[in-house]
Scaffold this motif. Structure first.
Motif, short mmCIF file in Angstrom:
data_model
loop_
_atom_site.label_atom_id
_atom_site.label_comp_id
_atom_site.label_asym_id
_atom_site.label_seq_id
_atom_site.Cartn_x
_atom_site.Cartn_y
_atom_site.Cartn_z
N ASN A 39 11.75 -81.16 -89.90
CA ASN A 39 11.44 -79.66 -90.01
C ASN A 39 10.06 -79.15 -89.61
O ASN A 39 9.32 -79.85 -89.72
CB ASN A 39 11.60 -79.42 -91.54
CG ASN A 39 11.35 -77.90 -91.79
OD1 ASN A 39 10.72 -76.91 -90.99
ND2 ASN A 39 11.91 -77.35 -92.93
N PRO A 40 9.98 -78.24 -88.34
CA PRO A 40 8.95 -77.99 -87.82
C PRO A 40 7.82 -77.36 -88.81
O PRO A 40 6.65 -77.28 -88.29
CB PRO A 40 9.30 -76.98 -86.69
CG PRO A 40 10.39 -76.52 -87.01
CD PRO A 40 11.39 -77.58 -87.92
N LEU A 41 8.19 -76.81 -89.77
CA LEU A 41 7.29 -76.09 -90.83
C LEU A 41 6.66 -77.31 -91.71
O LEU A 41 5.76 -77.11 -92.48
CB LEU A 41 7.93 -75.25 -91.98
CG LEU A 41 8.58 -74.05 -91.22
CD1 LEU A 41 9.28 -73.27 -92.12
CD2 LEU A 41 7.27 -73.07 -90.62
N VAL A 42 7.23 -78.56 -91.50
CA VAL A 42 6.82 -79.58 -92.40
C VAL A 42 5.63 -80.48 -91.59
O VAL A 42 5.87 -80.85 -90.55
CB VAL A 42 7.83 -80.52 -93.13
CG1 VAL A 42 7.36 -81.73 -93.82
CG2 VAL A 42 8.88 -79.80 -93.88
N THR A 43 4.38 -80.80 -92.48
CA THR A 43 3.56 -81.64 -92.08
C THR A 43 3.38 -82.79 -92.97
O THR A 43 3.26 -82.50 -94.32
CB THR A 43 1.88 -80.93 -91.89
OG1 THR A 43 2.33 -79.86 -91.06
CG2 THR A 43 1.01 -81.99 -91.53
N MET A 44 3.37 -84.04 -92.41
CA MET A 44 3.55 -85.20 -93.44
C MET A 44 2.00 -85.54 -93.52
O MET A 44 1.28 -86.02 -92.27
CB MET A 44 4.25 -86.07 -93.07
CG MET A 44 5.73 -85.72 -93.06
SD MET A 44 6.36 -85.03 -94.60
CE MET A 44 6.34 -86.61 -95.71
N VAL A 45 0.98 -85.55 -94.52
CA VAL A 45 -0.34 -86.06 -94.55
C VAL A 45 -0.40 -87.21 -95.34
O VAL A 45 -0.26 -87.24 -96.56
CB VAL A 45 -1.04 -85.03 -95.05
CG1 VAL A 45 -2.64 -85.62 -95.15
CG2 VAL A 45 -0.93 -83.52 -94.58
N TYR A 46 -0.67 -88.28 -94.65
CA TYR A 46 -0.93 -89.46 -95.36
C TYR A 46 -2.45 -89.95 -95.37
O TYR A 46 -3.01 -90.01 -94.41
CB TYR A 46 -0.09 -90.93 -94.56
CG TYR A 46 1.04 -90.48 -94.30
CD1 TYR A 46 2.00 -90.71 -95.33
CD2 TYR A 46 1.80 -90.05 -93.10
CE1 TYR A 46 3.63 -90.42 -95.09
CE2 TYR A 46 3.32 -89.93 -92.86
CZ TYR A 46 4.01 -89.83 -93.93
OH TYR A 46 5.28 -89.72 -93.65
N VAL A 47 -2.71 -90.00 -96.73
CA VAL A 47 -4.24 -90.34 -97.02
C VAL A 47 -4.25 -91.72 -97.21
O VAL A 47 -3.38 -92.40 -97.58
CB VAL A 47 -4.81 -89.22 -98.17
CG1 VAL A 47 -4.66 -87.76 -97.57
CG2 VAL A 47 -3.81 -89.75 -99.48
N SER A 48 -5.47 -92.07 -97.40
CA SER A 48 -5.78 -93.73 -97.52
C SER A 48 -5.57 -93.97 -98.88
O SER A 48 -5.44 -93.23 -100.03
CB SER A 48 -7.31 -94.09 -97.26
OG SER A 48 -8.17 -93.15 -97.82
N GLU A 49 -5.26 -95.28 -99.17
CA GLU A 49 -4.80 -95.90 -100.37
C GLU A 49 -6.39 -95.56 -101.48
O GLU A 49 -7.43 -95.60 -100.74
CB GLU A 49 -4.55 -97.23 -100.34
CG GLU A 49 -3.38 -97.61 -100.12
CD GLU A 49 -2.10 -97.11 -100.71
OE1 GLU A 49 -2.31 -97.01 -102.25
OE2 GLU A 49 -1.16 -96.63 -100.20
N GLY A 50 -5.97 -95.39 -102.53
CA GLY A 50 -7.17 -95.01 -103.42
C GLY A 50 -6.83 -94.02 -104.24
O GLY A 50 -6.03 -93.13 -104.28
N PRO A 51 -7.52 -94.02 -105.51
CA PRO A 51 -7.31 -93.22 -106.64
C PRO A 51 -7.78 -91.64 -106.09
O PRO A 51 -8.79 -91.58 -105.64
CB PRO A 51 -8.47 -93.67 -107.90
CG PRO A 51 -9.13 -94.52 -106.93
CD PRO A 51 -8.59 -94.96 -105.98
N ASP A 52 -6.80 -90.75 -106.32
CA ASP A 52 -7.18 -89.42 -106.09
C ASP A 52 -7.39 -88.89 -104.58
O ASP A 52 -7.86 -87.86 -104.30
CB ASP A 52 -8.19 -88.83 -106.88
CG ASP A 52 -8.06 -89.25 -108.41
OD1 ASP A 52 -7.06 -89.06 -109.05
OD2 ASP A 52 -8.85 -89.17 -109.18
N GLU A 53 -7.07 -89.77 -103.81
CA GLU A 53 -7.44 -89.46 -102.38
C GLU A 53 -6.53 -88.06 -101.78
O GLU A 53 -6.81 -87.22 -101.01
CB GLU A 53 -7.11 -90.58 -101.29
CG GLU A 53 -7.97 -91.77 -101.62
CD GLU A 53 -9.38 -91.24 -101.17
OE1 GLU A 53 -9.63 -90.54 -100.19
OE2 GLU A 53 -10.33 -91.64 -102.05
N ALA A 54 -5.25 -88.31 -102.23
CA ALA A 54 -4.33 -86.88 -101.99
C ALA A 54 -4.88 -85.78 -102.58
O ALA A 54 -4.84 -84.84 -102.08
CB ALA A 54 -2.90 -87.46 -102.53
N ASP A 55 -5.32 -85.98 -103.77
CA ASP A 55 -6.04 -84.80 -104.64
C ASP A 55 -7.18 -84.25 -103.98
O ASP A 55 -7.30 -82.97 -103.97
CB ASP A 55 -6.24 -85.40 -106.01
CG ASP A 55 -5.03 -85.85 -106.81
OD1 ASP A 55 -3.99 -85.69 -106.39
OD2 ASP A 55 -5.32 -86.19 -107.91
#
Length: 151
Positions: A39-55
């Motif tokens: 889907n062109p509207l979707v961006t996948m963001v992969y953050v580094s391992e570790g507590p709360d990196e996505a947050d």
């Protein structure tokens, strides 16, 4: 923009469906393990391992006109403070009016769990009704956010 705290989110497909219907970009933020979307509207963001990196990633970027989907209460509080609309996967909204009480309840439950090692679980299972409520709530939040940013 819709920001999804995606690692343990049970409504990723529903969120993408609403974003597509509304023509709103959506970012799934995770530590990995999610399949990319065509889907062109979707961006996948992969953050580094570790507590709360996505947050941290979401909290640094979310603001007025954005919708954040998370069950993480401290993240929700930061996003509410930044002016974003926040929904839990069951469709309940976290707002300036209720985030303080929700944070206090989270802390209380954490204290109770640490005081009683036999206290297990905490909550009911995710249901079809939760999924349906989430879809309706996200539709409303996205439309409100669009009105907010486009006058």
């Amino acid at each position: 923009m819709i920001w999804v705290d995606a690692d343990a989110c049970p409504v990723k497909a529903e969120a993408e469906r609403v974003a597509t219907r509304a023509g709103v970009p959506i970012a799934f933020v995770s530590n990995g393990g999610l399949r990319p979307s065509a889907n062109p509207l979707v961006t996948m963001v992969y953050v580094s391992e570790g507590p709360d990196e996505a947050d941290k990633h979401i909290a640094e970027r979310a603001g007025p006109g954005d919708v954040v989907i998370t069950n993480d209460i401290p993240l929700a509080a930061k996003c509410v403070a930044a002016g974003a609309r926040v929904l839990r996967p069951d469709g309940s909204a976290l707002t300036e009016r209720n985030i303080g009480e929700v944070l206090a309840m989270r802390d209380l439950m954490s204290d109770l769990r640490s005081a009683d090692p036999f206290r297990q679980g905490g909550g009911r299972p995710f249901s079809k009704a939760d999924r349906a409520e989430f879809l309706q709530a996200l539709e409303r939040a996205v439309q409100a956010a669009k009105r907010e940013t486009h006058g």
